[in-house]
Design a protein around this motif. Structure first.
Motif, PDB file in Angstrom:
ATOM      1  N   VAL A 115     -31.010 -54.861 -45.473  1.00 43.88           N
ATOM      2  CA  VAL A 115     -29.765 -54.138 -45.762  1.00 43.88           C
ATOM      3  C   VAL A 115     -29.847 -52.671 -45.349  1.00 43.88           C
ATOM      4  N   ALA A 116     -30.995 -52.282 -44.754  1.00 45.42           N
ATOM      5  CA  ALA A 116     -31.185 -50.919 -44.241  1.00 45.42           C
ATOM      6  C   ALA A 116     -30.905 -49.856 -45.302  1.00 45.42           C
ATOM      7  N   ALA A 117     -31.482 -50.067 -46.487  1.00 47.52           N
ATOM      8  CA  ALA A 117     -31.269 -49.129 -47.600  1.00 47.52           C
ATOM      9  C   ALA A 117     -32.441 -48.169 -47.751  1.00 47.52           C
ATOM     10  N   PHE A 118     -32.942 -47.643 -46.634  1.00 47.09           N
ATOM     11  CA  PHE A 118     -34.149 -46.830 -46.656  1.00 47.09           C
ATOM     12  C   PHE A 118     -33.973 -45.522 -47.418  1.00 47.09           C
ATOM     13  N   LYS A 119     -32.761 -44.948 -47.369  1.00 46.54           N
ATOM     14  CA  LYS A 119     -32.550 -43.635 -47.979  1.00 46.54           C
ATOM     15  C   LYS A 119     -32.874 -43.634 -49.466  1.00 46.54           C
ATOM     16  N   SER A 120     -32.658 -44.731 -50.126  1.00 42.71           N
ATOM     17  CA  SER A 120     -32.917 -44.820 -51.561  1.00 42.71           C
ATOM     18  C   SER A 120     -34.404 -44.974 -51.873  1.00 42.71           C
ATOM     19  N   TYR A 121     -35.214 -45.128 -50.838  1.00 36.76           N
ATOM     20  CA  TYR A 121     -36.648 -45.358 -51.047  1.00 36.76           C
ATOM     21  C   TYR A 121     -37.492 -44.433 -50.178  1.00 36.76           C
ATOM     22  N   GLY A 122     -37.021 -43.221 -49.982  1.00 37.52           N
ATOM     23  CA  GLY A 122     -37.795 -42.218 -49.273  1.00 37.52           C
ATOM     24  C   GLY A 122     -37.546 -42.148 -47.786  1.00 37.52           C
ATOM     25  N   GLY A 123     -36.577 -42.940 -47.276  1.00 35.57           N
ATOM     26  CA  GLY A 123     -36.216 -42.834 -45.871  1.00 35.57           C
ATOM     27  C   GLY A 123     -37.097 -43.600 -44.914  1.00 35.57           C
ATOM     28  N   ARG A 124     -38.007 -44.421 -45.438  1.00 33.78           N
ATOM     29  CA  ARG A 124     -38.913 -45.178 -44.575  1.00 33.78           C
ATOM     30  C   ARG A 124     -39.076 -46.587 -45.129  1.00 33.78           C
ATOM     31  N   SER A 125     -39.180 -47.573 -44.238  1.00 39.34           N
ATOM     32  CA  SER A 125     -39.342 -48.954 -44.668  1.00 39.34           C
ATOM     33  C   SER A 125     -40.526 -49.072 -45.619  1.00 39.34           C
ATOM     34  N   LEU A 126     -40.351 -49.837 -46.689  1.00 37.92           N
ATOM     35  CA  LEU A 126     -41.447 -50.070 -47.630  1.00 37.92           C
ATOM     36  C   LEU A 126     -42.577 -50.853 -46.973  1.00 37.92           C
TER      37      LEU A 126
END
Length: 239
Positions: A115-126
């Motif tokens: 879902v490309a929700a990287f911004k909510s998790y520091g801006g980088r893929s987990l």
């Protein structure tokens, strides 16, 4: 404080001989009072602590594979076997929060990629971070207060140093007064958080105990103070 009581709806149960009602702590559960912003569930694997936490997550509307109310993805056998049989009492009720399930965190990270929700998790893929880094990114970026956080063995990916860093994040959220944590853990470091309520699942019924009474504390302390003797007894047997 948001969630203040968990009750087992016994009138809906047809048999106590099948899982999860065959688990002693679930079989004997009537109601569990939650009177603290930080509550720990401790006990051996299979004691029922994760089963109850997962059921609470389902009743909160969280994805039981991990996530919040808006994280929709499927993982095999992620549904709760207990969720429909418990009732939660709130004051006031909150809809924000997160359920961390360490064993299925990989699936959650894949969902965030999709879902490309990287911004909510520091801006980088987990997935582009180490296991410990991805957990800390979750705690640092996704946990924002005014919420209830249900965490199943968060220490699974955290070094002792990072467990201490997590306690700092938890403490800051608790001090703001609008966050509640219920954590199933084996970590004597996390269990040491001041003034938390600790519920043990190691007996026939759920019991509140002190930090120093947990097997986690006692075994770790004995090991650190008697390492050579402890290892000799375990690895070689008593002479």
């Amino acid at each position: 404080m948001f969630l203040n009581r968990v009750e087992l709806q016994r009138d809906l149960i047809s048999s106590y001989n099948e899982y999860p009602f065959s688990i002693p702590t679930i079989k004997t559960l009537d109601r569990l009072e939650i009177e603290n912003q930080v509550t720990f569930f401790v006990g051996e694997n299979g004691s029922g602590k994760s089963t109850l936490l997962e059921a609470i997550a389902e009743k909160c509307g969280f994805n039981t594979a991990g996530g919040g109310r808006n994280n929709f993805y499927d993982v095999h056998r992620s549904e709760s076997a207990l969720g429909e049989f418990i009732r939660l009492s709130w004051w006031p009720k909150v809809t924000n929060g997160f359920f961390l399930r360490a064993e299925s965190f990989y699936n959650f990270a894949s969902h965030i990629d999709e879902v490309a929700a990287f911004k909510s998790y520091g801006g980088r893929s987990l997935h582009e971070q180490s296991h410990g880094e991805s957990f800390m990114s979750l705690f640092s970026n996704r946990f924002n207060g005014n919420a209830i956080y249900l965490l199943d063995e968060p220490e699974a990916a955290l070094s002792p140093q990072r467990q201490l860093a997590f306690l700092r994040i938890l403490h800051d959220l608790v001090q703001e007064g609008d966050s509640q944590f219920i954590i199933a853990t084996h970590s004597p470091i996390l269990l040491g958080y001041p003034n938390a309520t600790i519920y043990s699942f190691d007996e026939e019924s759920i019991q509140e105990i002190k930090y120093e009474e947990t097997n986690h504390y006692r075994i770790m302390r004995y090991f650190l103070e008697n390492r050579e003797r402890f290892l000799k007894d375990i690895l070689q047997g008593e002479e």
